[in-house]
Enzyme design. Structure first.
Site, PDB file in Angstrom:
ATOM      1  N   GLU A   1      22.439  -8.964  41.447  1.00 65.24           N
ATOM      2  CA  GLU A   1      20.850  -8.027  42.230  1.00 65.24           C
ATOM      3  C   GLU A   1      20.704  -8.403  43.242  1.00 65.24           C
ATOM      4  O   GLU A   1      20.147  -7.368  43.723  1.00 65.24           O
ATOM      5  CB  GLU A   1      20.451  -8.158  41.244  1.00 65.24           C
ATOM      6  CG  GLU A   1      20.714  -7.327  39.633  1.00 65.24           C
ATOM      7  CD  GLU A   1      21.296  -5.393  40.158  1.00 65.24           C
ATOM      8  OE1 GLU A   1      20.298  -5.237  41.092  1.00 65.24           O
ATOM      9  OE2 GLU A   1      21.715  -5.341  39.379  1.00 65.24           O
TER      10      GLU A   1
ATOM     11  N   GLU B   1      31.078 -23.146  25.282  1.00 65.14           N
ATOM     12  CA  GLU B   1      30.014 -23.861  25.302  1.00 65.14           C
ATOM     13  C   GLU B   1      29.678 -25.357  25.197  1.00 65.14           C
ATOM     14  O   GLU B   1      28.174 -26.000  25.397  1.00 65.14           O
ATOM     15  CB  GLU B   1      28.858 -22.920  25.024  1.00 65.14           C
ATOM     16  CG  GLU B   1      28.658 -22.709  23.665  1.00 65.14           C
ATOM     17  CD  GLU B   1      27.506 -22.207  22.692  1.00 65.14           C
ATOM     18  OE1 GLU B   1      26.806 -22.620  22.485  1.00 65.14           O
ATOM     19  OE2 GLU B   1      27.332 -20.958  22.952  1.00 65.14           O
TER      20      GLU B   1
END
Length: 302
Positions: free
Chosen positions: A84, A115
């Site tokens: 954004e 992960e």
């Protein structure tokens, strides 16, 4: 490695021990009540967030970058904030980036095992040529994700400023960070589902970091996003409204000036308020390090 069951984020919330028996309305009210505690938990770590913003501002002013590193939900929250920044603040996509365990595909589909690889976290940052001007923020609700730990350890070895965001006290990744941010949100209403309150806290903290850093590097004038990329009708209308609000010029005249600048809001504002042409306005903005108010003041001095 710390046992997962001992972590606060993995605990059972006594308020929801009979969640499956509650009415829809009661579940929603309980979720809302619990969510209201997140902002208070974030408030407690504002001093650490402030230190982080100061480091990010230094990074931006010296040609450095802000990188978010995470896995699963935490990593996806980092992606949401990073992507954004270009449309909101007109920044390069390289200025704020998100590094997600498992790569871009993990944004849409869980990639199991990524992960748990500490070396992969280091390798992904190595590929980005991390240096001492960068700020690396590792995000993990548990505070123990190997991928994030590996990335932070590597970043520190390269001289980068390291920050950790977790939701447990004395977390493992806190020990790998120059600035540890521990937002203690407590047990989730759905046991262990850190996509709830923990993830909400991550979004709040990242919003605070990126937005405040952009304000302090000239991307905002008053409370307006004057560096936005006016790439569609809605954003062009927003740009026009900003120019009208700041300059008190009517819409037709504001749009005329914006068209001259290619819808560069900063240029348009300085052109109007300083009563200069586009080239002079650009020079003033550069001399003011991107700050609109300072650019207008410089014009009155000269």
């Amino acid at each position: 490695m710390e046992k997962l069951s001992l972590l606060t984020t993995e605990g059972s919330n006594p308020k929801t021990s009979r969640l499956d028996e509650m009415s829809i309305k009661d579940i929603l009210k309980t979720m809302n009540d619990e969510d209201q505690t997140v902002a208070l938990a974030v408030r407690k770590v504002i001093p650490q967030i402030e230190k982080t913003v100061e480091k990010v501002v230094e990074a931006f002013n010296s040609g450095g970058r802000l990188l978010y590193v995470g896995a699963g939900t935490s990593g996806r929250v980092g992606v949401m904030d990073a992507v954004e920044c270009p449309p909101t603040f007109g920044t390069s996509p390289d200025l704020v980036k998100a590094v997600l365990a498992g790569g871009k595909g993990a944004m849409y589909e869980a990639i199991e095992g990524a992960e748990d690889d500490e070396t992969l976290g280091a390798k992904d940052l190595e590929n980005l040529q991390i240096n001492g001007r960068d700020v690396i923020i590792g995000i993990a609700a548990s505070g123990r994700t190997p991928y994030v730990k590996g990335a932070l350890v590597y970043a520190k070895s390269r001289g980068a400023t390291t920050v950790s965001i977790s939701n447990n006290e004395n977390s493992l990744i806190s020990n790998c960070a120059d600035i540890p941010i521990e937002v203690i949100t407590g047990p989730e209403i759905l046991t262990g589902s850190t996509r709830l309150r923990a993830a909400t806290s991550h979004k709040m903290v990242l919003n605070m970091i990126s937005t405040t850093a952009m304000v302090k590097t000239g991307k905002v004038y008053q409370n307006l996003m004057v560096d936005l990329n006016a790439s569609n009708f809605k954003l062009r209308e927003r740009a026009k409204k900003m120019v009208c609000t700041i300059t008190e010029m009517d819409e037709d005249k504001a749009e005329s000036v914006l068209k001259q600048t290619g819808y560069n809001v900063k240029l348009a504002i300085v052109m109007i308020l300083a009563e200069v042409d586009k080239e002079k306005a650009q020079t003033l903005i550069e001399s003011a390090d991107g700050f609109v108010g300072k650019a207008v003041t410089l014009a009155s001095i000269k």
